[in-house]
Scaffold this active site. Sequence first.
Site, mmCIF file in Angstrom:
data_model
loop_
_atom_site.group_PDB
_atom_site.id
_atom_site.type_symbol
_atom_site.label_atom_id
_atom_site.label_comp_id
_atom_site.label_asym_id
_atom_site.label_seq_id
_atom_site.Cartn_x
_atom_site.Cartn_y
_atom_site.Cartn_z
ATOM 1 N N GLN A 27 0.808 -1.211 0.000
ATOM 2 C CA GLN A 27 0.000 0.000 0.000
ATOM 3 C C GLN A 27 0.843 1.265 0.000
ATOM 4 O OE1 GLN A 27 -2.507 -0.578 3.525
ATOM 5 N NE2 GLN A 27 -4.281 -0.529 2.190
ATOM 6 N N TYR A 54 5.487 -11.018 3.797
ATOM 7 C CA TYR A 54 4.867 -9.725 3.545
ATOM 8 C C TYR A 54 5.400 -9.149 2.240
ATOM 9 C CZ TYR A 54 3.450 -9.919 8.484
ATOM 10 O OH TYR A 54 2.922 -10.297 9.698
ATOM 11 N N SER A 159 2.957 -17.758 16.174
ATOM 12 C CA SER A 159 1.777 -16.951 15.875
ATOM 13 C C SER A 159 0.600 -17.870 15.557
ATOM 14 C CB SER A 159 2.052 -16.029 14.677
ATOM 15 O OG SER A 159 0.901 -15.287 14.326
ATOM 16 N N SER A 213 -3.621 -6.814 14.516
ATOM 17 C CA SER A 213 -4.944 -6.305 14.144
ATOM 18 C C SER A 213 -5.738 -5.753 15.330
ATOM 19 C CB SER A 213 -5.769 -7.388 13.436
ATOM 20 O OG SER A 213 -6.864 -6.828 12.749
ATOM 21 N N LEU A 215 -6.938 -2.937 15.647
ATOM 22 C CA LEU A 215 -8.005 -2.069 15.127
ATOM 23 C C LEU A 215 -8.860 -2.799 14.091
ATOM 24 C CD1 LEU A 215 -6.072 1.308 14.766
ATOM 25 C CD2 LEU A 215 -7.582 0.566 16.627
ATOM 26 N N ALA A 216 -8.787 -4.134 14.072
ATOM 27 C CA ALA A 216 -9.609 -4.945 13.170
ATOM 28 C C ALA A 216 -9.498 -4.454 11.729
ATOM 29 C CB ALA A 216 -11.068 -4.964 13.628
ATOM 30 N N GLY A 292 0.157 -0.593 12.278
ATOM 31 C CA GLY A 292 0.753 -0.223 11.002
ATOM 32 C C GLY A 292 0.350 1.196 10.661
ATOM 33 N N ASN A 302 -1.522 7.159 16.819
ATOM 34 C CA ASN A 302 -1.752 5.895 17.525
ATOM 35 C C ASN A 302 -1.055 5.868 18.881
ATOM 36 O OD1 ASN A 302 -3.430 4.611 15.661
ATOM 37 N ND2 ASN A 302 -1.717 3.763 14.505
#
Length: 343
Positions: A27, A54, A159, A213, A215-216, A292, A302
């Site tokens: 991104q 990634y 993980s 995640s 913040l989903a 992120g 954040n």
Amino acid sequence: MEYPRLGRSGLRVSRLIYGNWLTHASQVEADAAEACVRAALEAGITTFDTADTYANTEAEKVLGRALAGERREGLVIATKCYWPIRPDGAPQDQAGPNDHGLSRKHVTEALHGSLRRLGTDYVDLFQLHRYDHDTPLEETMEALADLVHAGKVHYVGVSEWTADQLRRGHALARELRIPFVSNQPQYNLLWRVIEPEVVPACAELGLGQIVWSPLAQGVLTGKYRPGRPAPEGSRATDTHGGQSMMQHLLKDELLEKVARLRELAEEAGMPLHHLALQWVVQQPTITSAIVGASRPEQVTDNVRALEVELDEDLLARVDEVLGDSVKRDPSLTRSPQRIAEFG
């Protein structure tokens, strides 16, 4: 910024960790990615999370360049292996038969590849990205032990392992005398599947929880509205991976509840994403949350979430709003039975 110890180890990590999944080399262009890393350092973030998968290894390269010149002893760099890695330029489905999983061959080669891309002689934390049902766990843990004893890895973790898998891995790590210190699960206001089984197991074993995640995938920022298209340039419009990961979160029924959470947060004098982040890091079983960013100001913002306070009344109202939308089923913590399905 606080720097809690990771589990029962002596390693201190920052309360917020900067991660580059779905951002660096995907991104976010390289210059913006490096600006985000710079903002993280300036905000007191010392811990950086990445993985070889990634952007098919490109994210590690970007992070390595962004951290070049920093005092290595002042950083905690974490990476992971397991998912398929394809040769440069090869199509998505053309990873080789040994380019994935947790065999001795792949674990060893994956770590050496990560070291080259990150531009470092060692990683502080090397985590197994999922559990490999096709490789004996003893083989995997012995490979990790060799890397630790060679000084190329300081600590190991995993993980998305189940409680039983964590216990088996930890027992082998003790036999091999290597520091198994962390678990990296998904965890946020909407996804709490680790609470019934994984959290108690980690407390028993002395493993720190570094959660992803929080913040989903951005849903808990409140920017996705029911009945409206996703904002242009958001993760939900990213065809490189973000879009497919978020479809289950973009249902109007859930977004309507998130909109009510946003109202509660504003009544309490804070933005929703601050409420969501603080909720995660104030859980007594959580060591750190991975965040992120696509812009430096997001990193700075954040970090401000660590300053807010959530009282018991607000927490109760949050749970009341979410109700049965919260996922709690521990069976949702799982690894693929056959990695070839994802190759």
